[in-house]
Design a protein around this motif. Structure first.
Motif, mmCIF file in Angstrom:
data_model
loop_
_atom_site.group_PDB
_atom_site.id
_atom_site.type_symbol
_atom_site.label_atom_id
_atom_site.label_comp_id
_atom_site.label_asym_id
_atom_site.label_seq_id
_atom_site.Cartn_x
_atom_site.Cartn_y
_atom_site.Cartn_z
ATOM 1 N N GLY A 1 0.799 -1.221 0.000
ATOM 2 C CA GLY A 1 0.000 0.000 0.000
ATOM 3 C C GLY A 1 0.831 1.270 0.000
ATOM 4 N N PRO A 2 1.811 1.403 0.908
ATOM 5 C CA PRO A 2 2.634 2.614 0.901
ATOM 6 C C PRO A 2 3.410 2.816 -0.397
ATOM 7 N N ALA B 1 0.821 11.649 4.107
ATOM 8 C CA ALA B 1 0.525 11.492 5.531
ATOM 9 C C ALA B 1 -0.941 11.152 5.751
ATOM 10 N N ILE B 2 -1.822 11.784 4.997
ATOM 11 C CA ILE B 2 -3.249 11.489 5.123
ATOM 12 C C ILE B 2 -3.542 10.056 4.695
ATOM 13 N N ILE C 1 -5.661 7.415 7.085
ATOM 14 C CA ILE C 1 -6.585 6.431 6.512
ATOM 15 C C ILE C 1 -6.030 5.019 6.673
ATOM 16 N N GLY C 2 -4.719 4.870 6.498
ATOM 17 C CA GLY C 2 -4.082 3.564 6.664
ATOM 18 C C GLY C 2 -4.347 2.612 5.509
#
Length: 70
Positions: free
Chosen positions: A5-6, A56-57, A62-63
């Motif tokens: 995801g990141p 960052a958001i 949100i993750g």
């Protein structure tokens, strides 16, 4: 399993927020210019602040997680 995801979020935001590629804030002649492929120090600074805020958001608040593999 790996959390991709990141990586996906960072790559997509990097491509979308590259100054001069799709948009440039502030532009050379107008506040927002589209696809002019030129950049300035101020637009690099603005785009890097937007990148930092959005990543960052998406990653912390949100993750977002994407698990690939077995």
């Amino acid at each position: 399993m790996s959390d991709w995801g990141p990586v996906f979020v960072a790559v997509v935001l990097f491509v979308l927020l590259s100054p001069g590629l799709l948009i440039q804030v502030p532009g050379r002649n107008r506040f927002i210019e589209f696809g002019n492929l030129q950049t300035s120090g101020v637009s690099i600074f603005v785009h890097s602040i937007l990148y930092l805020a959005l990543i960052a958001i998406f990653l912390l608040a949100i993750g977002i997680h994407v698990y690939l593999g077995s």
